[in-house]
Design an enzyme around this catalytic site. Structure first.
Site, short mmCIF file in Angstrom:
data_model
loop_
_atom_site.label_atom_id
_atom_site.label_comp_id
_atom_site.label_asym_id
_atom_site.label_seq_id
_atom_site.Cartn_x
_atom_site.Cartn_y
_atom_site.Cartn_z
CG PHE A 1 22.14 24.47 17.95
CD1 PHE A 1 23.37 23.72 18.07
CD2 PHE A 1 21.26 24.66 17.03
CE1 PHE A 1 23.56 23.50 16.71
CE2 PHE A 1 21.60 24.13 15.70
CZ PHE A 1 22.90 23.62 15.46
CG HIS A 2 17.63 22.79 23.06
ND1 HIS A 2 16.59 21.93 22.67
CD2 HIS A 2 17.57 23.99 21.91
CE1 HIS A 2 15.90 22.44 21.77
NE2 HIS A 2 16.39 23.40 21.30
N PRO A 3 21.98 23.82 25.31
CG PRO A 3 23.93 25.23 24.90
CD PRO A 3 22.81 24.71 24.14
CG ASP B 1 22.98 20.50 23.68
OD1 ASP B 1 21.87 21.02 23.69
OD2 ASP B 1 23.81 20.28 22.89
CG HIS B 2 17.32 18.45 24.41
ND1 HIS B 2 16.48 19.77 24.47
CD2 HIS B 2 17.03 17.87 25.17
CE1 HIS B 2 15.63 19.59 25.52
NE2 HIS B 2 16.17 18.22 26.20
#
Length: 538
Positions: free
Chosen positions: A473-475, A293-294
């Site tokens: 919110f980039h899982p 994630d980021h």
């Protein structure tokens, strides 16, 4: 019982693409299951409305992580779309495809057909870009991409000027030949409305008689005959149903729900399954592993010039913005608050850009889950400058807690567990200070509110980062693609290793996280997955 050719679980960014492409010929009967409701809601279709859906449990899974050691035991919020369009219906709409090296890395990890030239053709096919058809962009595709250079807040232009003063090149197209430099983000809107995957792909496809869409339908397990997927069990409005698939079951639930459903169905690490009382159908140790994630980190400022706070805080500002949107589909309600940014190299020896920049011409206090966010901006002008490392090395995992499909899985992001990731964010924090010291920013900034100028040393910056950084919110990667079943869940054709007629097609298959926002790559995976399914169908 009706038998379909394909059952797609999840009407999110990739699932909507699949529903459209697999039904286009009229040859295949497709069932699309979505756990959430319809997306025909005002605050979903209004671009700025994601501030209203951020904590809305009717359209958002609102997951929470377990306490994270690298963040001092804090938990992290994981909003995920639970609605037609999935997270593309509740996100900030930034369109960022990643850079060529991301996908060449995918291919080098043993995934033929996934290099940059392969995926660029898919991006161009799916785009209807404001810049028109070119070597870098497509026109006439389902997904509209808007250029907002003339519509953004004036502070964003000052930010881009400051970025150039800090040594970055101006990049007029952050999805062009290179992502490197500073510029204005492109967003997924059209005519003042959000252009989600549902609006782009599913709305046209719902007119077809060979597509059935079921909303509020929670998939509870995959049905198997031996090791062949034959259907899906789901609950809908208190009733239990089963649906059969003659050709394939395709999971498109995203990076949380797809591995969760596999584990609930007996596919996953055998120790996890047995601890939850689930019979092991297929030991697949990588299901739910490799979570990437980021993380993002903000510096927050009081401004000497008006910002969006001056629009959104007073009631008359909200009224004027609302009227402008209703009458003309223009103004701040028709945009994202992530208006400017870009990518730069954290270190001189970096092979390619490795940190993303964001600029938002407003400030607000983040609320706790259960309280709507972005509705109470600060009563003074302010703005936010942020950094987000592109390729973190920390790896987390998720796993089910029980056999109950309604119980959220335990999510362990494991953020900042490597020195590399800490050093990247520290380099980002130092760059934000460099930006703030440019002539343009010095003339604009009235005060650095967070972290404040008392934070100066590396140790103080790292402590501040651990205390305040957060997910953007980039899982991805929890059903990672690759040739080795001990390390990966799906093969390069997105078929689940060791099982028949079962694929995963969503962001969970990313071998590694892409540079930048992940929604555009997730939609691209839907395009690629549809090609693979149709090719195998003959």
């Amino acid at each position: 019982m009706i038998e379909y050719d394909y059952i797609i679980v999840g009407a999110g960014s990739a699932g909507c693409v699949l529903a459209n492409r697999l039904t286009a010929s009229g040859r295949h009967r497709v069932l699309l299951l979505e756990a959430g409701p319809s997306d025909r809601r005002f605050w979903i279709q209004v671009p700025i409305g994601y501030g209203k859906t951020y904590y809305d449990p009717t359209v958002n899974w609102m997951y929470q992580s377990e306490p994270i050691p690298g963040l001092g035991g804090r938990v992290n919020y994981f909003p995920r779309g639970k609605v037609l369009g999935g997270s593309s219906s509740i996100n900030a709409m930034v369109y960022s495809r990643g850079q060529a090296g991301d996908f060449d890395d995918w291919a080098a990890l043993g995934n033929p057909g996934w290099n940059w030239q392969d995926v660029l053709a898919l991006y161009k096919r799916m785009e209807d870009h404001d810049l028109g058809a070119s070597a870098h962009h497509g026109a006439g595709g389902p997904l509209h991409v808007s250029v907002i250079d003339k519509a953004m807040h004036p502070l964003t232009k000052l930010y881009v000027k400051a970025g150039q003063e800090a040594g970055l090149a101006y990049n007029p197209d952050l999805n062009g030949g290179t992502i490197e430099g500073v510029g204005f983000y492109q967003i997924n809107t059209r005519d003042g409305f959000r252009m989600s995957a549902a609006r782009a792909y599913l709305w046209p496809a719902r007119k077809r008689s060979n597509l059935r869409v079921e909303t509020e339908a929670l998939a509870t397990r995959i049905l198997f005959k031996g090791k062949r997927a034959i259907g899906v069990a789901y609950e809908q409005r208190g009733q239990v149903h089963e649906a059969r698939a003659a050709r394939e079951v395709i999971l498109s639930g995203g990076s949380i729900n797809s591995p969760q459903l596999l584990q609930l169905s007996g596919v996953g690490p055998e120790d996890v399954l047995r601890s939850c009382g689930i019979d092991v159908l297929h030991h697949a140790p990588a299901v739910g592993r490799n979570l990437q994630d980021h993380l993002c980190f903000d510096h927050i400022y009081r401004s000497k010039l008006p910002s969006l706070n001056n629009t959104f805080h007073p009631w008359w500002g909200k009224l004027f913005a609302g009227l402008r949107y209703v009458l003309m589909r223009k103004g701040p309600l028709a945009l994202s608050v992530n208006q400017g940014g870009g990518f730069f190299r954290a270190h001189p020896d970096s092979a390619r850009p490795d940190i993303q920049l964001y600029f938002s011409p407003l400030t607000y206090e983040k609320a706790l889950p259960g309280v709507r966010a972005l509705t109470r901006t600060d009563p003074f002008p302010g703005f936010i400058m942020s950094v987000s490392p592109c390729r973190p090395s920390s790896r987390g995992h998720l796993q089910i807690r029980s056999a109950d499909p309604r119980e959220a899985p335990a999510i362990h992001p494991n953020y900042l567990s490597t020195n590399h990731d800490v050093e990247e964010l520290l380099a980002g924090a130092r760059f934000l200070r460099r930006l703030a010291a440019t002539p343009t920013m010095k003339a604009l900034i009235a005060e650095e509110l967070k972290p404040g100028l008392s934070v100066q040393s590396d140790e103080e910056h790292v402590a501040d980062i651990r205390a305040r950084c957060y997910s953007v919110f980039h899982p991805v990667s929890t059903c990672r693609m690759g040739p080795d079943p001990s390390q990966c869940v799906v093969d390069p054709r997105l078929r689940v290793h060791g099982l028949d007629r079962l694929r995963v097609v969503d962001a969970s298959i990313f071998p590694t996280v892409t540079s930048g926002n992940t929604n555009a790559p997730a939609i691209m995976v839907g395009e690629k997955g549809a090609d693979l399914v149709l090719a195998d169908a003959g």
